[in-house]
Enzyme design. Structure first.
Site, PDB file in Angstrom:
ATOM      1  N   LYS A   1       8.809   0.758  -4.952  1.00  0.00           N
ATOM      2  CA  LYS A   1       8.601   2.053  -4.157  1.00  0.00           C
ATOM      3  C   LYS A   1       8.276   1.242  -2.819  1.00  0.00           C
ATOM      4  CE  LYS A   1       4.802   3.187  -6.145  1.00  0.00           C
ATOM      5  NZ  LYS A   1       4.667   2.223  -7.291  1.00  0.00           N
TER       6      LYS A   1
ATOM      7  N   ARG B   1      -2.498   8.886  -6.821  1.00  0.00           N
ATOM      8  CA  ARG B   1      -2.306   8.236  -8.336  1.00  0.00           C
ATOM      9  C   ARG B   1      -3.085   9.140  -9.183  1.00  0.00           C
ATOM     10  NH1 ARG B   1      -1.556   2.721  -5.666  1.00  0.00           N
ATOM     11  NH2 ARG B   1      -1.084   1.264  -7.422  1.00  0.00           N
TER      12      ARG B   1
ATOM     13  N   ARG C   1       6.951 -11.294  -7.582  1.00  0.00           N
ATOM     14  CA  ARG C   1       6.783 -10.881  -6.147  1.00  0.00           C
ATOM     15  C   ARG C   1       5.880 -11.449  -5.429  1.00  0.00           C
ATOM     16  NH1 ARG C   1       4.544  -4.630  -5.381  1.00  0.00           N
ATOM     17  NH2 ARG C   1       2.635  -5.559  -6.520  1.00  0.00           N
TER      18      ARG C   1
ATOM     19  N   ARG D   1      -0.348 -12.001  -4.903  1.00  0.00           N
ATOM     20  CA  ARG D   1      -1.214 -11.098  -5.039  1.00  0.00           C
ATOM     21  C   ARG D   1      -1.974 -11.420  -6.288  1.00  0.00           C
ATOM     22  NH1 ARG D   1       0.671  -4.856  -3.827  1.00  0.00           N
ATOM     23  NH2 ARG D   1      -0.881  -4.489  -5.619  1.00  0.00           N
TER      24      ARG D   1
ATOM     25  N   ARG E   1      -2.706  -2.767 -15.202  1.00  0.00           N
ATOM     26  CA  ARG E   1      -2.391  -1.953 -14.045  1.00  0.00           C
ATOM     27  C   ARG E   1      -1.184  -0.790 -14.625  1.00  0.00           C
ATOM     28  NH1 ARG E   1       0.073  -5.549  -9.659  1.00  0.00           N
ATOM     29  NH2 ARG E   1       0.217  -3.688  -8.545  1.00  0.00           N
TER      30      ARG E   1
HETATM   31  P1  AMP Z   1      -0.686  -1.098  -4.743  1.00  0.00           P
HETATM   32  O1  AMP Z   1      -0.642  -2.005  -3.715  1.00  0.00           O
HETATM   33  O2  AMP Z   1      -0.312   0.370  -4.386  1.00  0.00           O
HETATM   34  O3  AMP Z   1      -0.180  -1.658  -6.084  1.00  0.00           O
HETATM   35  O4  AMP Z   1      -2.270  -0.858  -5.053  1.00  0.00           O
HETATM   36  C1  AMP Z   1      -3.160  -2.253  -5.483  1.00  0.00           C
HETATM   37  C2  AMP Z   1      -4.533  -1.761  -5.859  1.00  0.00           C
HETATM   38  O5  AMP Z   1      -5.097  -0.954  -5.075  1.00  0.00           O
HETATM   39  C3  AMP Z   1      -4.504  -0.801  -7.272  1.00  0.00           C
HETATM   40  O6  AMP Z   1      -4.159  -1.459  -8.392  1.00  0.00           O
HETATM   41  C4  AMP Z   1      -5.906   0.122  -7.142  1.00  0.00           C
HETATM   42  O7  AMP Z   1      -6.869  -0.937  -7.581  1.00  0.00           O
HETATM   43  C5  AMP Z   1      -5.876   0.236  -5.477  1.00  0.00           C
HETATM   44  N1  AMP Z   1      -5.289   1.382  -5.106  1.00  0.00           N
HETATM   45  C6  AMP Z   1      -4.247   1.399  -4.103  1.00  0.00           C
HETATM   46  N2  AMP Z   1      -3.829   2.885  -4.027  1.00  0.00           N
HETATM   47  C7  AMP Z   1      -4.564   3.437  -4.704  1.00  0.00           C
HETATM   48  C8  AMP Z   1      -4.885   4.890  -4.878  1.00  0.00           C
HETATM   49  N3  AMP Z   1      -4.467   5.911  -4.437  1.00  0.00           N
HETATM   50  N4  AMP Z   1      -6.006   5.478  -5.869  1.00  0.00           N
HETATM   51  C9  AMP Z   1      -6.708   4.455  -6.233  1.00  0.00           C
HETATM   52  N5  AMP Z   1      -6.544   3.179  -6.148  1.00  0.00           N
HETATM   53  C10 AMP Z   1      -5.671   2.522  -5.389  1.00  0.00           C
END
Ligand code: AMP
Length: 226
Positions: A13, A88, A127, A160, A171
């Site tokens: 994405k 989410r 990644r 990360r 996740r």
């Molecule tokens: P991402 O980079 O989108 O994979 O987000 C990394 C982490 O940030 C996720 O595993 C969550 O812990 C937190 N996170 C990011 N976006 C959200 C969201 N919309 N709602 C809740 N937690 C989020």
């Protein structure tokens, strides 16, 4: 144009959303990127979010919704927005509907990146992310031409914390339990467009362009409606 890119972590994405934002002159809003910036800067938001992100759990809805409200209030969202990693949960999706309604806006389309769990694990494990500009690479499918440094800005690439195997499993569980139900939510609103995302980056880009064109008009090369 207001787009949501939805799908499991590692579906591609972010790669596609940043390209679309650049190509169409839209604002790119990724809640995960904002949280990582806040964590690095040790702001109150960062301190609150850290325990959740490092274990792969979701940050509470009220925190995320306040963050998105603030981001939308900043200048530069007028031409349109691509949301990546938000919403989410159903609570976040309902809040987004309300936030947009207050602004006299609505979502144009929700693109669902459909990939298998096996592909997700392989993508996340390989990644690498730039510490400076946030660009993402993959050790096999999208390596940086500068090795351990970012192609774009020369920043250091890193893995990360939450891309390590034990957190990846968590996740994916969180995605299936809390985020997958958004597919029905947006399908019911007639906004959901599926993108077969287990292909090369260029092939997925073409599919994304076609999906956007089918949802909002314009042609499949990424040019918007006249
Ligand atoms: P991402 O980079 O989108 O994979 O987000 C990394 C982490 O940030 C996720 O595993 C969550 O812990 C937190 N996170 C990011 N976006 C959200 C969201 N919309 N709602 C809740 N937690 C989020």
């Amino acid at each position: 144009m207001r787009l949501v890119f939805l799908g499991p972590p590692g579906a591609g994405k972010g790669t596609q959303a940043t390209q679309q934002a650049e190509q169409r002159g839209l604002r790119y809003i990724a809640t995960g990127d904002e949280l990582r910036k806040a964590i690095a800067a040790e702001t109150p938001l960062g301190r609150e979010a850290k325990a959740y992100t490092t274990t792969g759990r979701l940050v509470p809805d009220d925190v995320i919704i306040a963050l998105v409200r603030e981001l939308l209030e900043q200048p530069g969202s007028g031409r349109g927005v691509v949301f990546d990693g938000f919403p989410r949960t159903i609570g976040q999706a309902e809040a987004l509907d309300r936030l947009l309604e207050e602004r006299g806006e609505a979502l144009s389309a929700v693109l669902y990146f459909d990939v298998s769990a096996e592909a997700v694990v392989q993508r996340l494990a390989g990644r690498r992310v730039c510490r400076q500009c946030g660009a993402t690479f993959h050790v096999d499918s999208l390596p940086s031409k500068r090795g351990p440094l970012c192609d774009r800005c020369g920043g250091e690439l890193y893995q990360r914390d939450d891309d390590r195997p034990d957190t990846i499993a968590n996740r994916l569980r969180v995605y299936n339990e809390q985020t997958a139900s958004l597919l029905d939510y947006y399908r019911a609103q007639g906004l959901l467009v599926r993108v077969a995302a287990e292909r090369t980056i260029d092939e997925v880009r073409a599919a994304v362009n076609a999906a956007i064109a089918s949802a909002v008009g314009g042609n499949a090369n990424g040019q918007g409606p006249a």
